[in-house]
Design a protein around this motif. Structure first.
Motif, short mmCIF file in Angstrom:
data_model
loop_
_atom_site.label_atom_id
_atom_site.label_comp_id
_atom_site.label_asym_id
_atom_site.label_seq_id
_atom_site.Cartn_x
_atom_site.Cartn_y
_atom_site.Cartn_z
N GLU A 6 0.85 -1.19 0.00
CA GLU A 6 0.00 0.00 0.00
C GLU A 6 0.88 1.23 0.00
O GLU A 6 2.00 1.23 0.49
CB GLU A 6 -0.91 0.00 1.24
N THR A 7 0.34 2.30 -0.57
CA THR A 7 1.03 3.58 -0.53
C THR A 7 1.18 4.06 0.91
O THR A 7 0.40 3.73 1.78
CB THR A 7 0.24 4.63 -1.33
N ASP A 8 2.18 4.92 1.13
CA ASP A 8 2.37 5.51 2.45
C ASP A 8 1.36 6.61 2.74
O ASP A 8 1.15 6.98 3.90
CB ASP A 8 3.78 6.09 2.56
N ALA A 188 -4.17 -20.45 -10.00
CA ALA A 188 -3.90 -19.14 -9.42
C ALA A 188 -4.94 -18.16 -9.94
O ALA A 188 -5.46 -18.33 -11.05
CB ALA A 188 -2.49 -18.66 -9.78
N VAL A 189 -5.23 -17.11 -9.14
CA VAL A 189 -6.27 -16.17 -9.52
C VAL A 189 -5.88 -14.75 -9.15
O VAL A 189 -5.31 -14.50 -8.08
CB VAL A 189 -7.63 -16.54 -8.88
N VAL A 190 -6.18 -13.82 -10.06
CA VAL A 190 -6.03 -12.39 -9.83
C VAL A 190 -7.41 -11.75 -9.95
O VAL A 190 -8.13 -11.99 -10.91
CB VAL A 190 -5.07 -11.74 -10.84
N ALA A 191 -7.78 -10.94 -8.96
CA ALA A 191 -9.00 -10.13 -9.04
C ALA A 191 -8.59 -8.67 -8.90
O ALA A 191 -7.96 -8.28 -7.91
CB ALA A 191 -9.99 -10.52 -7.94
N THR A 192 -8.94 -7.88 -9.91
CA THR A 192 -8.52 -6.49 -9.92
C THR A 192 -9.73 -5.57 -9.87
O THR A 192 -10.75 -5.84 -10.49
CB THR A 192 -7.65 -6.20 -11.16
N THR A 193 -9.62 -4.51 -9.08
CA THR A 193 -10.69 -3.52 -8.84
C THR A 193 -12.02 -4.23 -8.57
O THR A 193 -13.06 -3.90 -9.10
CB THR A 193 -10.75 -2.49 -10.01
N MET A 194 -11.96 -5.23 -7.68
CA MET A 194 -13.03 -6.22 -7.49
C MET A 194 -14.26 -5.67 -6.79
O MET A 194 -14.17 -4.90 -5.84
CB MET A 194 -12.46 -7.40 -6.68
N HIS A 304 -6.22 -3.28 -6.14
CA HIS A 304 -7.24 -2.24 -6.07
C HIS A 304 -6.59 -0.86 -6.05
O HIS A 304 -5.44 -0.70 -5.62
CB HIS A 304 -8.12 -2.42 -4.84
N GLY A 305 -7.34 0.14 -6.52
CA GLY A 305 -6.87 1.51 -6.49
C GLY A 305 -6.99 2.12 -5.12
O GLY A 305 -7.97 1.91 -4.41
N GLU A 306 -6.01 2.94 -4.77
CA GLU A 306 -6.02 3.61 -3.47
C GLU A 306 -7.28 4.44 -3.29
O GLU A 306 -7.86 4.48 -2.19
CB GLU A 306 -4.79 4.51 -3.37
N ASN A 307 -7.72 5.12 -4.33
CA ASN A 307 -8.84 6.05 -4.22
C ASN A 307 -10.16 5.47 -4.73
O ASN A 307 -11.13 6.22 -4.88
CB ASN A 307 -8.51 7.33 -5.01
N ASN A 332 -2.90 6.46 -5.93
CA ASN A 332 -3.57 7.49 -6.73
C ASN A 332 -4.45 6.92 -7.85
O ASN A 332 -4.72 7.61 -8.83
CB ASN A 332 -2.54 8.45 -7.34
N ALA A 333 -4.90 5.69 -7.71
CA ALA A 333 -5.73 5.08 -8.74
C ALA A 333 -7.18 5.00 -8.29
O ALA A 333 -7.47 4.69 -7.14
CB ALA A 333 -5.22 3.67 -9.07
N SER A 334 -8.09 5.27 -9.22
CA SER A 334 -9.52 5.13 -8.98
C SER A 334 -9.97 3.73 -9.41
O SER A 334 -9.16 2.93 -9.92
CB SER A 334 -10.30 6.18 -9.76
#
Length: 359
Positions: A6-8, A188-194, A304-307, A332-334
């Protein structure tokens, strides 16, 4: 061992309250008068994606059937520089209300550039895939669609059926996790902006729906069934992503993707078309992430996006999942940044993840 990257920067504490006071989320949208149904489109062989075609990848359109006899149409992407050895393969789906010509196709083509066979499919009842009525979703059938894609991939002689993974985007991220929990062939599985669509439809954003509101929604949806039965056809929700002013930023973001040249596609439910009014019914009492821990011991990567307004879905899923697991937060990603922003989507990490676990 689990990891959370995660971002700081401190995340905006108001993100989980973004939708407080704005109504009943997806389920309640069915209370608004219906719009005209989207018509089924003929299959096309022309390049009609919202992203440029890669010269590093071979592409073909393929059909396959799911366990319920519905024919799905998919875009298969293969690396041009393949050696003849069986390839690791990925089934790619999502976002909810999108088609394979949008985000899932971009992910699939990009992963093919990195050496994987990748299959982006239209879910049942949407896009070029079969099933009637049009533009209806099902937590069961759409979970099955992922396993049907694995069926197809595992039958191809150029694919190593012991090296198959899954990528799910947005609402199909939740479907992907549900599918992988039960389908032990996936490694294996990736879930993005889930999104967990069963959670948001039954409880609203940030679980803000009261029991009384839920009861009212189910009352309306139940009686809508009689109206549909009398006409022998479903009523549809209002067109999606048409702005009237004053919407929360994440709805503006959806419009910016689905309703502009950036991501508009005429077959997408979200590009000014609509789901059936009764689509929420089966989602409202079927929590699809109940068995997420059973993905283990196979690895899970959540991105996932921070924002993102939806970030809490991945955080909850990460907490409920068993090892090995990783949650990657993109600074900084939506939510919609992870649909198509090549400078935001961590394709290097995704490729490394599958390269390691589908080795």
């Amino acid at each position: 061992m689990s990891k959370k990257i995660e971002t700081d920067n401190t995340c905006n504490t108001s993100r989980r309250n973004l939708m407080k006071g704005t109504g009943l989320a997806v389920a309640a949208m069915s209370m608004i008068p219906a719009a005209t149904a989207t018509q089924a489109f003929a299959q096309t062989s022309e390049w009609d994606k919202v992203f440029p075609k890669s010269d590093k990848v071979d592409h073909q359109k393929v059909p396959f059937n799911n366990r319920y006899g519905i024919t799905l149409i998919a875009d298969l992407y293969l690396p041009k520089n393949r050696s003849g050895q069986p390839l690791a393969a990925l089934a790619v789906g999502g976002p909810f209300g999108a088609v394979k010509e949008q985000s899932s196709g971009l992910y699939a083509q990009t992963m093919a550039e990195r050496g994987f066979a990748a299959l982006a499919f239209d879910p049942s009842f949407t896009g070029e895939s079969g099933g009637k009525p049009r533009n209806v979703a099902s937590p069961d059938i759409n979970t099955e669609d992922f396993s049907a894609a694995v069926d197809y991939l595992g039958l191809q002689p150029y694919i190593d059926r012991q090296r198959i993974g899954v990528i799910g985007i947005c609402g199909w991220g939740g479907m992907a996790l549900n599918a992988v929990a039960v389908d032990k062939r996936v490694k294996a599985v990736v879930a993005t902006t889930m999104y967990d669509m069963t959670r948001v439809m039954s409880k609203g954003y940030n679980d803000s729906v009261t029991p009384e509101q839920r009861g009212e929604a189910l009352e309306q949806l139940s009686h809508q069934r009689w109206a549909d039965a009398e006409k022998n056809m479903p009523a549809y929700q209002p067109p999606y992503n048409e702005l009237k002013g004053g919407e929360p930023q994440f709805l503006v973001d959806y419009h910016d993707y689905y309703m502009t040249p950036r991501g508009y596609h005429p077959r997408a439910v979200n590009s000014g078309n609509a789901w059936t009014q009764t689509t929420p019914l089966s989602f409202m009492n079927m929590p699809i992430l109940t068995y997420i821990a059973e993905i283990s011991p196979r690895p899970l990567l959540l991105i996932h996006g921070e924002n993102a307004h939806s970030r809490y879905f991945s955080e909850t899923a990460f907490a409920a999942a068993a090892e090995p697991k990783e949650l990657m937060i993109i600074p900084n990603a939506s939510h919609t940044d992870l649909y198509d922003r090549m400078d935001k989507i961590p394709f290097d990490r995704i490729a490394d993840f599958f390269g390691q676990h589908l080795a």
